[in-house]
Design an enzyme around this catalytic site. Structure first.
Site, PDB file in Angstrom:
ATOM      1  N   PRO A  11       0.783  -1.231   0.000  1.00 43.11           N
ATOM      2  CA  PRO A  11       0.000   0.000   0.000  1.00 43.11           C
ATOM      3  C   PRO A  11       0.816   1.283   0.000  1.00 43.11           C
ATOM      4  CG  PRO A  11      -0.113  -1.101   2.131  1.00 43.11           C
ATOM      5  CD  PRO A  11       0.529  -2.066   1.171  1.00 43.11           C
ATOM      6  N   ASN A  12       0.317   2.225  -0.783  1.00 41.06           N
ATOM      7  CA  ASN A  12       0.816   3.604  -0.885  1.00 41.06           C
ATOM      8  C   ASN A  12       2.131   3.730  -1.650  1.00 41.06           C
ATOM      9  OD1 ASN A  12      -1.360   4.829   0.612  1.00 41.06           O
ATOM     10  ND2 ASN A  12      -0.491   3.807   2.408  1.00 41.06           N
ATOM     11  N   ARG A  19       5.152  12.606  -2.753  1.00 41.27           N
ATOM     12  CA  ARG A  19       5.184  13.228  -1.429  1.00 41.27           C
ATOM     13  C   ARG A  19       6.292  12.575  -0.605  1.00 41.27           C
ATOM     14  NH1 ARG A  19      -0.014  13.643   1.754  1.00 41.27           N
ATOM     15  NH2 ARG A  19       1.414  15.011   2.854  1.00 41.27           N
ATOM     16  N   TYR A  24      11.577   8.974   1.350  1.00 43.47           N
ATOM     17  CA  TYR A  24      11.592   7.919   0.334  1.00 43.47           C
ATOM     18  C   TYR A  24      12.354   8.281  -0.939  1.00 43.47           C
ATOM     19  CZ  TYR A  24       7.941   6.062   3.366  1.00 43.47           C
ATOM     20  OH  TYR A  24       7.248   5.605   4.448  1.00 43.47           O
ATOM     21  N   ASN A  75       8.227  -5.544  -0.899  1.00 49.17           N
ATOM     22  CA  ASN A  75       8.030  -4.381  -0.041  1.00 49.17           C
ATOM     23  C   ASN A  75       6.550  -4.338   0.312  1.00 49.17           C
ATOM     24  OD1 ASN A  75       7.815  -1.980   1.286  1.00 49.17           O
ATOM     25  ND2 ASN A  75       9.021  -0.797  -0.183  1.00 49.17           N
ATOM     26  N   ALA A  78       3.083  -0.655   4.676  1.00 55.86           N
ATOM     27  CA  ALA A  78       2.593  -0.647   6.064  1.00 55.86           C
ATOM     28  C   ALA A  78       2.073  -2.011   6.526  1.00 55.86           C
ATOM     29  CB  ALA A  78       1.502   0.409   6.216  1.00 55.86           C
ATOM     30  N   HIS A  81       3.945  -4.270   9.077  1.00 53.77           N
ATOM     31  CA  HIS A  81       3.886  -4.109  10.526  1.00 53.77           C
ATOM     32  C   HIS A  81       2.598  -4.664  11.140  1.00 53.77           C
ATOM     33  CE1 HIS A  81       7.185  -1.575   9.391  1.00 53.77           C
ATOM     34  NE2 HIS A  81       6.387  -0.753   8.739  1.00 53.77           N
ATOM     35  N   ASP A  88       1.531 -15.607   6.884  1.00 53.90           N
ATOM     36  CA  ASP A  88       1.104 -16.969   6.577  1.00 53.90           C
ATOM     37  C   ASP A  88       1.278 -17.290   5.100  1.00 53.90           C
ATOM     38  OD1 ASP A  88       0.443 -17.345   9.231  1.00 53.90           O
ATOM     39  OD2 ASP A  88      -1.711 -17.053   8.952  1.00 53.90           O
ATOM     40  N   GLU A  99      12.362  -9.511   2.228  1.00 51.51           N
ATOM     41  CA  GLU A  99      11.660  -8.299   2.659  1.00 51.51           C
ATOM     42  C   GLU A  99      12.502  -7.083   2.290  1.00 51.51           C
ATOM     43  OE1 GLU A  99      10.596  -8.388   6.837  1.00 51.51           O
ATOM     44  OE2 GLU A  99      10.339  -6.197   6.894  1.00 51.51           O
ATOM     45  N   HIS A 101      12.735  -2.714   2.176  1.00 48.19           N
ATOM     46  CA  HIS A 101      12.218  -1.386   2.517  1.00 48.19           C
ATOM     47  C   HIS A 101      13.153  -0.324   1.973  1.00 48.19           C
ATOM     48  CE1 HIS A 101       9.172  -3.081   5.046  1.00 48.19           C
ATOM     49  NE2 HIS A 101      10.097  -3.843   5.607  1.00 48.19           N
ATOM     50  N   ILE A 102      12.562   0.742   1.499  1.00 46.83           N
ATOM     51  CA  ILE A 102      13.337   1.879   0.997  1.00 46.83           C
ATOM     52  C   ILE A 102      13.990   2.606   2.173  1.00 46.83           C
ATOM     53  CG2 ILE A 102      13.142   4.109  -0.182  1.00 46.83           C
ATOM     54  CD1 ILE A 102      10.666   2.839  -1.651  1.00 46.83           C
ATOM     55  N   SER A 103      13.207   2.874   3.196  1.00 48.15           N
ATOM     56  CA  SER A 103      13.713   3.603   4.364  1.00 48.15           C
ATOM     57  C   SER A 103      14.267   2.627   5.402  1.00 48.15           C
ATOM     58  CB  SER A 103      12.578   4.437   4.988  1.00 48.15           C
ATOM     59  OG  SER A 103      11.552   3.588   5.476  1.00 48.15           O
ATOM     60  N   ARG A 108      13.076   4.875  12.450  1.00 44.78           N
ATOM     61  CA  ARG A 108      11.836   5.659  12.351  1.00 44.78           C
ATOM     62  C   ARG A 108      10.929   5.402  13.561  1.00 44.78           C
ATOM     63  NH1 ARG A 108       9.313   5.114   6.592  1.00 44.78           N
ATOM     64  NH2 ARG A 108       8.178   6.921   7.412  1.00 44.78           N
ATOM     65  N   ARG A 112       7.128   1.043  13.407  1.00 45.12           N
ATOM     66  CA  ARG A 112       7.740   0.455  12.197  1.00 45.12           C
ATOM     67  C   ARG A 112       8.883  -0.513  12.540  1.00 45.12           C
ATOM     68  NH1 ARG A 112       5.478   3.736   8.077  1.00 45.12           N
ATOM     69  NH2 ARG A 112       5.140   5.853   8.840  1.00 45.12           N
TER      70      ARG A 112
END
Ligand code: CA2
Length: 145
Positions: A11-12, A19, A24, A75, A78, A81, A88, A99, A101-103, A108, A112
């Site tokens: 998501p997102n 933004r 990011y 990725n 959200a 978390h 599963d 897994e 992640h960019i950040s 953070r 997270r």
């Protein structure tokens, strides 16, 4: 035979580059897709790059990857978390999932720091900006050959 790697985004992530560039970076998800496809060409991997804002769709794609792909760079946004369902689904397939992640999620907010999917994946790459995806492709190339 060329291996297909699914690069799945949650998501997102479709909002990247529009933004929060301080967290990011300025690249859009389409830019990251182009980078992954270019890296895939060099590594001899076919990259199937997808994004969804829906948990169930991501679960379906993980199951599809279990049938068709050599590995997954994931990725989960959200849902990382929160999602027992994604945990599963990763456990339900036998191909390696990394897994991504960019950040640096550990630098953070505290919410997270916990990943529901980390115990189910082969490894975690975070904090390198869009390069995190390329590092995941390199890792998948190495562990699947
Ligand atoms: O650092 C990452 O790659 C994340 O998976 C990105 C997720 C976040 O929830 C994770 O904790 C870490 C967020 C995806 C993008 O969200 C945006 C929010 C505002 C503007 C642009 C993107």
């Amino acid at each position: 035979m060329t291996k297909t790697i699914f690069v799945l985004n949650g998501p997102n992530l479709n909002a990247l580059g529009k933004r929060e560039p301080g967290i990011y970076g300025g690249k859009t998800l389409a830019d990251i897709e182009a980078d992954c496809k270019a890296a895939g060409l060099e590594l001899g991997l076919e990259v199937d790059f997808r994004q969804s804002n829906h948990e169930g769709v991501l679960i379906d794609w993980l199951h599809e990857a279990g049938e068709k792909a050599g590995g997954v760079a994931f990725n989960a946004g959200a849902y990382t978390h929160t999602s027992v369902g994604l945990h599963d689904a990763i456990r339900a397939i036998s191909v390696p999932v990394i897994e991504v992640h960019i950040s640096n999620v550990h630098a953070r907010e505290e919410f997270r720091h916990k990943s529901m999917i980390a115990p189910a994946v082969k490894g975690v790459i975070c904090g390198f900006g869009p390069l995190s995806y390329i590092l995941a492709l390199q890792a998948l190339k190495n562990i699947t050959q």
